[in-house]
Design an enzyme around this catalytic site. Structure first.
Site, PDB file in Angstrom:
ATOM      1  N   ASN A  83      -4.325   9.772  -1.545  1.00  0.00           N
ATOM      2  CA  ASN A  83      -4.111   8.995  -0.325  1.00  0.00           C
ATOM      3  C   ASN A  83      -5.096   7.825  -0.212  1.00  0.00           C
ATOM      4  O   ASN A  83      -6.305   8.023  -0.216  1.00  0.00           O
ATOM      5  CB  ASN A  83      -4.267   9.941   0.878  1.00  0.00           C
ATOM      6  CG  ASN A  83      -3.687   9.374   2.156  1.00  0.00           C
ATOM      7  OD1 ASN A  83      -3.124   8.272   2.170  1.00  0.00           O
ATOM      8  ND2 ASN A  83      -3.807  10.132   3.233  1.00  0.00           N
ATOM      9  N   GLU A 127     -13.014  24.634   9.165  1.00  0.00           N
ATOM     10  CA  GLU A 127     -12.802  23.905   7.903  1.00  0.00           C
ATOM     11  C   GLU A 127     -13.751  22.723   7.756  1.00  0.00           C
ATOM     12  O   GLU A 127     -14.005  22.005   8.714  1.00  0.00           O
ATOM     13  CB  GLU A 127     -11.354  23.418   7.907  1.00  0.00           C
ATOM     14  CG  GLU A 127     -10.953  22.556   6.735  1.00  0.00           C
ATOM     15  CD  GLU A 127      -9.475  22.196   6.835  1.00  0.00           C
ATOM     16  OE1 GLU A 127      -8.694  22.985   7.414  1.00  0.00           O
ATOM     17  OE2 GLU A 127      -9.094  21.126   6.341  1.00  0.00           O
ATOM     18  N   ASP A 185     -10.350  22.239  12.079  1.00  0.00           N
ATOM     19  CA  ASP A 185     -10.842  21.379  11.002  1.00  0.00           C
ATOM     20  C   ASP A 185     -11.923  20.446  11.551  1.00  0.00           C
ATOM     21  O   ASP A 185     -11.649  19.622  12.431  1.00  0.00           O
ATOM     22  CB  ASP A 185      -9.669  20.560  10.446  1.00  0.00           C
ATOM     23  CG  ASP A 185     -10.013  19.823   9.158  1.00  0.00           C
ATOM     24  OD1 ASP A 185     -11.207  19.814   8.776  1.00  0.00           O
ATOM     25  OD2 ASP A 185      -9.090  19.253   8.547  1.00  0.00           O
ATOM     26  N   HIS A 233     -13.589  18.359   9.600  1.00  0.00           N
ATOM     27  CA  HIS A 233     -13.428  17.132   8.813  1.00  0.00           C
ATOM     28  C   HIS A 233     -14.750  16.512   8.383  1.00  0.00           C
ATOM     29  O   HIS A 233     -14.955  15.300   8.484  1.00  0.00           O
ATOM     30  CB  HIS A 233     -12.552  16.129   9.560  1.00  0.00           C
ATOM     31  CG  HIS A 233     -11.546  15.467   8.685  1.00  0.00           C
ATOM     32  ND1 HIS A 233     -11.606  14.147   8.343  1.00  0.00           N
ATOM     33  CD2 HIS A 233     -10.467  15.965   8.045  1.00  0.00           C
ATOM     34  CE1 HIS A 233     -10.599  13.851   7.535  1.00  0.00           C
ATOM     35  NE2 HIS A 233      -9.890  14.948   7.342  1.00  0.00           N
ATOM     36  N   GLU A 243      -1.567  25.569   4.024  1.00  0.00           N
ATOM     37  CA  GLU A 243      -1.327  24.567   5.068  1.00  0.00           C
ATOM     38  C   GLU A 243       0.081  24.006   4.896  1.00  0.00           C
ATOM     39  O   GLU A 243       0.532  23.756   3.782  1.00  0.00           O
ATOM     40  CB  GLU A 243      -2.363  23.432   4.946  1.00  0.00           C
ATOM     41  CG  GLU A 243      -2.257  22.381   6.026  1.00  0.00           C
ATOM     42  CD  GLU A 243      -3.367  21.320   5.905  1.00  0.00           C
ATOM     43  OE1 GLU A 243      -3.949  21.182   4.824  1.00  0.00           O
ATOM     44  OE2 GLU A 243      -3.643  20.647   6.916  1.00  0.00           O
ATOM     45  N   ARG A 254     -10.037  25.621  -0.503  1.00  0.00           N
ATOM     46  CA  ARG A 254      -8.866  24.820  -0.112  1.00  0.00           C
ATOM     47  C   ARG A 254      -8.357  23.841  -1.169  1.00  0.00           C
ATOM     48  O   ARG A 254      -7.571  22.934  -0.869  1.00  0.00           O
ATOM     49  CB  ARG A 254      -9.185  24.071   1.180  1.00  0.00           C
ATOM     50  CG  ARG A 254      -9.004  24.990   2.364  1.00  0.00           C
ATOM     51  CD  ARG A 254      -9.244  24.358   3.690  1.00  0.00           C
ATOM     52  NE  ARG A 254      -8.623  23.085   3.935  1.00  0.00           N
ATOM     53  CZ  ARG A 254      -7.310  22.908   4.133  1.00  0.00           C
ATOM     54  NH1 ARG A 254      -6.484  23.930   4.102  1.00  0.00           N
ATOM     55  NH2 ARG A 254      -6.831  21.699   4.364  1.00  0.00           N
ATOM     56  N   TYR A 306      -9.741  12.440  15.061  1.00  0.00           N
ATOM     57  CA  TYR A 306      -9.055  12.843  13.842  1.00  0.00           C
ATOM     58  C   TYR A 306      -8.049  13.973  14.108  1.00  0.00           C
ATOM     59  O   TYR A 306      -8.348  14.932  14.787  1.00  0.00           O
ATOM     60  CB  TYR A 306     -10.060  13.321  12.800  1.00  0.00           C
ATOM     61  CG  TYR A 306      -9.419  14.214  11.785  1.00  0.00           C
ATOM     62  CD1 TYR A 306      -8.599  13.658  10.815  1.00  0.00           C
ATOM     63  CD2 TYR A 306      -9.542  15.590  11.856  1.00  0.00           C
ATOM     64  CE1 TYR A 306      -7.934  14.459   9.929  1.00  0.00           C
ATOM     65  CE2 TYR A 306      -8.879  16.399  10.973  1.00  0.00           C
ATOM     66  CZ  TYR A 306      -8.074  15.829  10.014  1.00  0.00           C
ATOM     67  OH  TYR A 306      -7.408  16.631   9.157  1.00  0.00           O
ATOM     68  N   GLU A 345     -10.725  20.714   0.151  1.00  0.00           N
ATOM     69  CA  GLU A 345      -9.565  19.818  -0.019  1.00  0.00           C
ATOM     70  C   GLU A 345      -9.931  18.537  -0.761  1.00  0.00           C
ATOM     71  O   GLU A 345      -9.065  17.924  -1.370  1.00  0.00           O
ATOM     72  CB  GLU A 345      -8.900  19.509   1.332  1.00  0.00           C
ATOM     73  CG  GLU A 345      -9.717  18.657   2.266  1.00  0.00           C
ATOM     74  CD  GLU A 345      -9.022  18.382   3.597  1.00  0.00           C
ATOM     75  OE1 GLU A 345      -8.499  19.325   4.198  1.00  0.00           O
ATOM     76  OE2 GLU A 345      -9.014  17.222   4.026  1.00  0.00           O
ATOM     77  N   TRP A 370     -15.555   9.977   7.667  1.00  0.00           N
ATOM     78  CA  TRP A 370     -14.214  10.257   8.175  1.00  0.00           C
ATOM     79  C   TRP A 370     -13.700  11.484   7.505  1.00  0.00           C
ATOM     80  O   TRP A 370     -13.694  12.499   7.575  1.00  0.00           O
ATOM     81  CB  TRP A 370     -13.210   9.142   7.928  1.00  0.00           C
ATOM     82  CG  TRP A 370     -11.962   9.420   8.695  1.00  0.00           C
ATOM     83  CD1 TRP A 370     -11.775   9.246  10.032  1.00  0.00           C
ATOM     84  CD2 TRP A 370     -10.734  10.001   8.203  1.00  0.00           C
ATOM     85  NE1 TRP A 370     -10.523   9.663  10.393  1.00  0.00           N
ATOM     86  CE2 TRP A 370      -9.873  10.141   9.297  1.00  0.00           C
ATOM     87  CE3 TRP A 370     -10.312  10.408   6.934  1.00  0.00           C
ATOM     88  CZ2 TRP A 370      -8.588  10.655   9.186  1.00  0.00           C
ATOM     89  CZ3 TRP A 370      -9.046  10.934   6.802  1.00  0.00           C
ATOM     90  CH2 TRP A 370      -8.168  11.047   7.918  1.00  0.00           C
ATOM     91  N   ARG A 416      -3.517  25.590  13.377  1.00  0.00           N
ATOM     92  CA  ARG A 416      -4.747  24.807  13.469  1.00  0.00           C
ATOM     93  C   ARG A 416      -4.702  24.018  14.775  1.00  0.00           C
ATOM     94  O   ARG A 416      -3.698  23.380  15.084  1.00  0.00           O
ATOM     95  CB  ARG A 416      -4.811  23.839  12.275  1.00  0.00           C
ATOM     96  CG  ARG A 416      -6.108  23.071  12.170  1.00  0.00           C
ATOM     97  CD  ARG A 416      -6.028  21.994  11.089  1.00  0.00           C
ATOM     98  NE  ARG A 416      -5.554  20.738  11.647  1.00  0.00           N
ATOM     99  CZ  ARG A 416      -5.720  19.541  11.082  1.00  0.00           C
ATOM    100  NH1 ARG A 416      -6.326  19.447   9.903  1.00  0.00           N
ATOM    101  NH2 ARG A 416      -5.270  18.448  11.651  1.00  0.00           N
TER     102      ARG A 416
HETATM  103  O1  EZ4 Z   1      -7.321  14.280   6.272  1.00  0.00           O
HETATM  104  O2  EZ4 Z   1      -4.823  14.915   3.821  1.00  0.00           O
HETATM  105  O3  EZ4 Z   1      -6.694  19.559   6.565  1.00  0.00           O
HETATM  106  N1  EZ4 Z   1      -6.151  18.533   6.422  1.00  0.00           N
HETATM  107  C1  EZ4 Z   1      -6.754  17.342   6.367  1.00  0.00           C
HETATM  108  C2  EZ4 Z   1      -5.859  16.173   6.009  1.00  0.00           C
HETATM  109  C3  EZ4 Z   1      -6.619  15.045   5.343  1.00  0.00           C
HETATM  110  C4  EZ4 Z   1      -5.661  14.139   4.631  1.00  0.00           C
HETATM  111  C5  EZ4 Z   1      -6.416  13.124   3.784  1.00  0.00           C
HETATM  112  O4  EZ4 Z   1      -5.565  12.431   2.949  1.00  0.00           O
HETATM  113  O5  EZ4 Z   1      -7.938  17.257   6.568  1.00  0.00           O
HETATM  114  O6  EZ4 Z   1      -5.139  15.724   7.121  1.00  0.00           O
HETATM  115 CO    CO Z   2      -8.871  19.191   6.359  1.00  0.00          CO
END
Ligand code: EZ4
Ligand code: CO
Length: 406
Positions: free
Chosen positions: A37, A240, A214, A216, A343, A287, A159, A266, A406, A147
């Site tokens: 992405n 997460e 999450d 993030h 997910e 993940r 986010y 992830e 981010w 979630r």
């Molecule tokens: O921000 O896949 O748990 N899911 C996430 C996603 C990520 C995007 C990044 O490309 O954190 O939404």
């Molecule tokens: Co995530």
């Protein structure tokens, strides 16, 4: 059997996807997702300009050998661009092997280990009430895990909250849509808010549904420890990405301070990113998924390492991972002994048309395709209707303008 053609297809049915399509001399084709992405064309070039010619003439059934040829042969190992490119090739080769064998890929991985794949959906809202209502909606549609991400009072954009992000333009927001949107982040506001979300969620939804959150990658280890502790009474299935991905020692600190389960991975590209976290049992769920962790071959090695330590899978499955990745992830999820959760965010109808597939969702569970291979394809004519469009993930700044995670 020889590889005769390697196509790299970039299509944008709503968002950009990179797909590898490998053809063999007996006409069998296989597909793999290679979408990273916001950096799609870097992977497309890696595949087209560097890997495609190296694959022509090779035996597609020698999957592990080809994996190591691409991994060791590059000298510059690992990293998201390289590993996503390798993943695309590897996934397509498993698809081919399944078709040649006449079996769904999960059979080649050892066979069925469960009846269905438990998935979690994304509930979000502008308020706590709206978010909890959205979560209740998922549960009423059969989901067993959700979630929850809610807007933070005082922050225009948060986010994971669909729709709300567009509401408040920030001073730094660029005019060009191809440049990242700039959001504002305030850790104090976030930490003050999240526990109340889960307090209401548990009260309204009851003690049994699995609830997730999450972070993030936005907290320091100590901030994450505070959040983990404050969430303990609400028994989350996982918190997460509590700290930035490269701050792995932060997980050790966190582990000593809270029993809230931790999920991460992830953005990891390889087993080496997971090694310490798994072998020291610093996390509960790993993940990583097919497209960003080197394909089915490498993901299976990660999950096998995790199984030794009783750590379960929790594969990433946002909509920037194409249906080809989801199809492959479900094949892996079906076969591994230590599956945890998957997910799941449904793709748009346009995306589903470009990538016809036979996996399905029913009553909170997903089912891998029973067709030979992965049970997913790319419709080249439909893909051509949606040319690549430059797009970026957002970035975050603190209220004073400092660049943040981010
Ligand atoms: O921000 O896949 O748990 N899911 C996430 C996603 C990520 C995007 C990044 O490309 O954190 O939404
Ligand atoms: Co995530």
């Amino acid at each position: 059997m020889r590889i005769t053609d390697v196509q790299v297809i970039v299509t944008c049915p709503g968002r950009n996807f990179v797909t590898v399509r490998i053809t063999t001399d007996d006409g069998v084709t296989g597909v793999g997702d290679a979408t990273l992405n916001g950096r799609e064309l870097a992977v497309a070039s890696y595949l087209q300009d560097h890997l495609a010619a190296q694959l022509i003439g090779r035996d597609p059934l020698r999957i592990d050998d080809i994996w190591h040829y691409l991994y060791r042969g590059a000298y510059w190992r690992r990293g998201p661009v390289t590993m996503t490119a390798i993943a695309g090739v590897d996934t397509a080769l498993w698809d081919i092997k399944g078709k040649v064998a006449g079996l769904p890929v999960y059979q080649l991985l050892g066979g069925r280990a469960r009846d269905g794949i438990t998935v979690y959906g994304h509930a979000s809202g502008a308020t706590v009430e709206e978010t909890v209502e959205a979560a209740a909606g998922y549960l009423s549609r059969g989901y067993r895990a959700v979630r929850l991400q809610s807007s933070i009072p005082g922050l225009d954009s948060t986010y994971g909250i669909g729709g709300v992000a567009a509401a408040g333009a920030h001073a730094y927001e660029p005019a060009d849509a191809a440049l990242p949107t700039e959001n504002v982040w305030d850790t104090d506001a976030y930490l003050a808010h999240v526990p109340s979300l889960f307090e209401v969620a548990r009260r309204e939804l009851g003690p049994t549904p699995r609830l997730l959150h999450d972070v993030h990658h936005r907290l320091t280890p100590n901030e994450a420890a505070r959040l983990g502790k404050e969430l303990e009474p609400f028994h989350l299935t996982w918190m997460e990405d509590p700290v930035p991905a490269e701050m792995q020692d932060g997980y050790r600190h966190l582990r000593h301070h809270t029993t809230t389960p931790i999920a991460t991975g992830e953005v990891f590209s390889s087993i080496y990113d997971c090694q310490t976290l798994i072998t020291e049992r610093l996390i509960d769920y790993i993940r990583t998924t097919v497209v960003h962790a080197g394909g089915i071959t490498h993901l299976r090695r990660i999950f096998d390492l995790a199984a030794l330590y009783d750590i379960r899978s929790g594969s990433h499955g946002a909509t920037d991972l194409s249906p080809v990745c989801l199809a492959a992830a479900l094949q892996v999820d079906t076969a591994i002994p230590n599956f945890g959760l998957q997910e799941y965010m449904p793709h748009t109808p346009e995306t589903d048309e470009v990538f016809p597939h036979s996996y399905r969702f029913e009553d909170g569970l997903m089912y891998a395709s029973e067709e030979p291979g992965l049970g997913v394809d790319i419709d080249l004519e439909k893909a051509a209707l949606y040319p690549y469009k430059p797009a970026s993930l957002p970035v975050n700044r603190l209220r004073d303008g400092t660049m943040f995670h981010w």
